[in-house]
Design a protein around this motif. Sequence first.
Motif, PDB file in Angstrom:
ATOM      1  N   ASP A 132       1.668  16.181  -4.321  1.00 29.13           N
ATOM      2  CA  ASP A 132       2.296  16.203  -5.636  1.00 29.13           C
ATOM      3  C   ASP A 132       1.404  15.423  -6.590  1.00 29.13           C
ATOM      4  OD1 ASP A 132       3.823  16.115  -7.881  1.00 29.13           O
ATOM      5  OD2 ASP A 132       5.499  15.028  -6.974  1.00 29.13           O
ATOM      6  N   ASP A 133       0.757  16.142  -7.522  1.00 29.45           N
ATOM      7  CA  ASP A 133      -0.187  15.495  -8.418  1.00 29.45           C
ATOM      8  C   ASP A 133       0.486  14.519  -9.372  1.00 29.45           C
ATOM      9  OD1 ASP A 133      -2.408  16.784  -7.359  1.00 29.45           O
ATOM     10  OD2 ASP A 133      -2.172  18.525  -8.662  1.00 29.45           O
ATOM     11  N   ALA A 134       1.817  14.632  -9.534  1.00 32.09           N
ATOM     12  CA  ALA A 134       2.529  13.735 -10.433  1.00 32.09           C
ATOM     13  C   ALA A 134       2.840  12.394  -9.768  1.00 32.09           C
ATOM     14  CB  ALA A 134       3.821  14.391 -10.917  1.00 32.09           C
ATOM     15  N   ALA A 135       2.740  12.340  -8.450  1.00 34.76           N
ATOM     16  CA  ALA A 135       3.042  11.099  -7.727  1.00 34.76           C
ATOM     17  C   ALA A 135       1.905  10.093  -7.913  1.00 34.76           C
ATOM     18  CB  ALA A 135       3.234  11.398  -6.241  1.00 34.76           C
ATOM     19  N   PRO A 136       2.201   8.789  -7.760  1.00 32.94           N
ATOM     20  CA  PRO A 136       1.146   7.767  -7.889  1.00 32.94           C
ATOM     21  C   PRO A 136       0.023   8.002  -6.885  1.00 32.94           C
ATOM     22  CG  PRO A 136       3.325   6.760  -7.849  1.00 32.94           C
ATOM     23  CD  PRO A 136       3.514   8.195  -7.486  1.00 32.94           C
ATOM     24  N   GLU A 137      -1.181   7.626  -7.264  1.00 28.16           N
ATOM     25  CA  GLU A 137      -2.346   7.770  -6.383  1.00 28.16           C
ATOM     26  C   GLU A 137      -2.124   6.978  -5.098  1.00 28.16           C
ATOM     27  OE1 GLU A 137      -6.706   8.807  -6.004  1.00 28.16           O
ATOM     28  OE2 GLU A 137      -5.277   9.325  -7.569  1.00 28.16           O
ATOM     29  N   PRO A 138      -2.316   7.604  -3.935  1.00 34.00           N
ATOM     30  CA  PRO A 138      -2.124   6.869  -2.675  1.00 34.00           C
ATOM     31  C   PRO A 138      -3.304   5.952  -2.378  1.00 34.00           C
ATOM     32  CG  PRO A 138      -2.848   9.091  -2.227  1.00 34.00           C
ATOM     33  CD  PRO A 138      -2.641   9.020  -3.712  1.00 34.00           C
ATOM     34  N   ASP A 139      -3.032   4.885  -1.630  1.00 35.71           N
ATOM     35  CA  ASP A 139      -4.097   4.002  -1.157  1.00 35.71           C
ATOM     36  C   ASP A 139      -4.708   4.557   0.122  1.00 35.71           C
ATOM     37  OD1 ASP A 139      -3.780   1.749  -3.103  1.00 35.71           O
ATOM     38  OD2 ASP A 139      -1.777   1.703  -2.213  1.00 35.71           O
ATOM     39  N   ILE A 140      -3.866   5.165   0.944  1.00 37.09           N
ATOM     40  CA  ILE A 140      -4.309   5.765   2.206  1.00 37.09           C
ATOM     41  C   ILE A 140      -3.687   7.145   2.336  1.00 37.09           C
ATOM     42  CG2 ILE A 140      -4.214   5.633   4.725  1.00 37.09           C
ATOM     43  CD1 ILE A 140      -4.288   2.666   4.550  1.00 37.09           C
ATOM     44  N   ALA A 150       0.840  -1.200   0.000  1.00 34.52           N
ATOM     45  CA  ALA A 150       0.000   0.000   0.000  1.00 34.52           C
ATOM     46  C   ALA A 150       0.870   1.243   0.000  1.00 34.52           C
ATOM     47  CB  ALA A 150      -0.929   0.004   1.211  1.00 34.52           C
ATOM     48  N   ARG A 151       0.396   2.270  -0.687  1.00 38.41           N
ATOM     49  CA  ARG A 151       1.040   3.580  -0.675  1.00 38.41           C
ATOM     50  C   ARG A 151       0.320   4.452   0.344  1.00 38.41           C
ATOM     51  NH1 ARG A 151       0.922   2.447  -6.158  1.00 38.41           N
ATOM     52  NH2 ARG A 151      -1.052   3.552  -6.364  1.00 38.41           N
ATOM     53  N   VAL A 152       1.068   4.976   1.296  1.00 37.83           N
ATOM     54  CA  VAL A 152       0.513   5.818   2.349  1.00 37.83           C
ATOM     55  C   VAL A 152       1.109   7.208   2.219  1.00 37.83           C
ATOM     56  CG1 VAL A 152       0.207   6.145   4.823  1.00 37.83           C
ATOM     57  CG2 VAL A 152       0.308   3.829   3.869  1.00 37.83           C
ATOM     58  N   ARG A 153       0.260   8.206   2.056  1.00 40.44           N
ATOM     59  CA  ARG A 153       0.739   9.576   1.898  1.00 40.44           C
ATOM     60  C   ARG A 153       0.357  10.399   3.118  1.00 40.44           C
ATOM     61  NH1 ARG A 153      -0.602  12.364  -3.608  1.00 40.44           N
ATOM     62  NH2 ARG A 153       0.994  10.859  -4.231  1.00 40.44           N
ATOM     63  N   PHE A 154       1.371  10.948   3.795  1.00 33.94           N
ATOM     64  CA  PHE A 154       1.146  11.872   4.910  1.00 33.94           C
ATOM     65  C   PHE A 154       1.106  13.288   4.353  1.00 33.94           C
ATOM     66  CE2 PHE A 154       2.465   8.200   7.205  1.00 33.94           C
ATOM     67  CZ  PHE A 154       2.005   8.331   8.505  1.00 33.94           C
ATOM     68  N   ILE A 155       0.053  14.021   4.695  1.00 29.69           N
ATOM     69  CA  ILE A 155      -0.111  15.386   4.211  1.00 29.69           C
ATOM     70  C   ILE A 155      -0.388  16.308   5.392  1.00 29.69           C
ATOM     71  CG2 ILE A 155      -1.469  16.935   2.749  1.00 29.69           C
ATOM     72  CD1 ILE A 155      -2.100  14.519   0.995  1.00 29.69           C
ATOM     73  N   GLY A 156       0.390  17.375   5.506  1.00 30.73           N
ATOM     74  CA  GLY A 156       0.190  18.324   6.588  1.00 30.73           C
ATOM     75  C   GLY A 156       1.424  19.169   6.786  1.00 30.73           C
ATOM     76  N   SER A 157       1.250  20.312   7.394  1.00 29.44           N
ATOM     77  CA  SER A 157       2.370  21.233   7.582  1.00 29.44           C
ATOM     78  C   SER A 157       2.919  21.228   9.004  1.00 29.44           C
ATOM     79  CB  SER A 157       1.936  22.663   7.213  1.00 29.44           C
ATOM     80  OG  SER A 157       0.850  23.082   8.023  1.00 29.44           O
ATOM     81  N   SER A 158       2.296  20.484   9.904  1.00 29.74           N
ATOM     82  CA  SER A 158       2.752  20.497  11.297  1.00 29.74           C
ATOM     83  C   SER A 158       4.007  19.637  11.471  1.00 29.74           C
ATOM     84  CB  SER A 158       1.655  19.992  12.231  1.00 29.74           C
ATOM     85  OG  SER A 158       1.446  18.612  12.051  1.00 29.74           O
ATOM     86  N   ILE A 159       4.829  20.024  12.433  1.00 25.71           N
ATOM     87  CA  ILE A 159       6.044  19.269  12.751  1.00 25.71           C
ATOM     88  C   ILE A 159       5.690  17.848  13.165  1.00 25.71           C
ATOM     89  CG2 ILE A 159       8.003  19.126  14.330  1.00 25.71           C
ATOM     90  CD1 ILE A 159       7.988  22.185  14.425  1.00 25.71           C
ATOM     91  N   CYS A 160       4.581  17.725  13.895  1.00 25.73           N
ATOM     92  CA  CYS A 160       4.155  16.417  14.386  1.00 25.73           C
ATOM     93  C   CYS A 160       3.867  15.466  13.220  1.00 25.73           C
ATOM     94  CB  CYS A 160       2.907  16.586  15.235  1.00 25.73           C
ATOM     95  SG  CYS A 160       2.435  15.130  16.158  1.00 25.73           S
TER      96      CYS A 160
END
Length: 232
Positions: free
Chosen positions: A59-67, A20-30
């Motif tokens: 990044d819209d060029a990256a593969p679609e994430p599963d999660i 599975a591809r997991v993408r973390f998105i957010g601007s916080s340090i945590c």
Amino acid sequence: YGMRGVQMAAQGLVAIRTPARVRFIGSSICTRALADHVQRIAQEVSAPLEVQCDWDEADDAAPEPDIIVLCASDCAGNDDPTIFTDYRDRYPEARLIALSPRAHTASLVTAIDAGARGFIACGIDDVDDVIDALVGVLQGEIAFSTAVSRLIIGELRTSGASRRDPDASGPLTTREREALEQLATGRSNKQIATALGVSPNTVKNHLANAYRKLGVSSRLAAIAEARRRRLI
């Protein structure tokens, strides 16, 4: 992050068998630190996870994430719950796990309405909660951290779900239960209608009847109460 926590998190990742591809998105340090922890532990136990990290925007060029593990908070502590809906629209096939340092009803309800399969109120020391959510969501479950579970219980108490009305608490019909089961997977009324082969208005009526019988007034409370009664 303590050694015991690392060991518990590693045990959870060992249970993952499906790549599975997991993408973390957010601007916080945590969020950044949690992504680093998950990536490192996944590599240590050879878990089939590809951890992608996007901090300001995907990044819209990256593969679609599963999660998608998506944080609605910035470094200043400001919340923007609408981000859940934005990313739900951008990646409709991805399963969403909402992440926030605080468990707020507004953020939680918005995330659930956007189809989130999990909501984790955590900090840097709670990578095990994130990994538990990843494992659960990959197995088709709904995942809430302890703080969020307490919030759900509070919602039930506020809605008066603990005070039963004998006239309103009749048994659920098969269709009402099916609609609730679909609701618990994070699907919208339109998606539920497609899955059940009925119109969105029919789904709305089924859910309204189910809410009345369960003694609740929101999606979140309905899911929690139906699970408490072991109806779904």
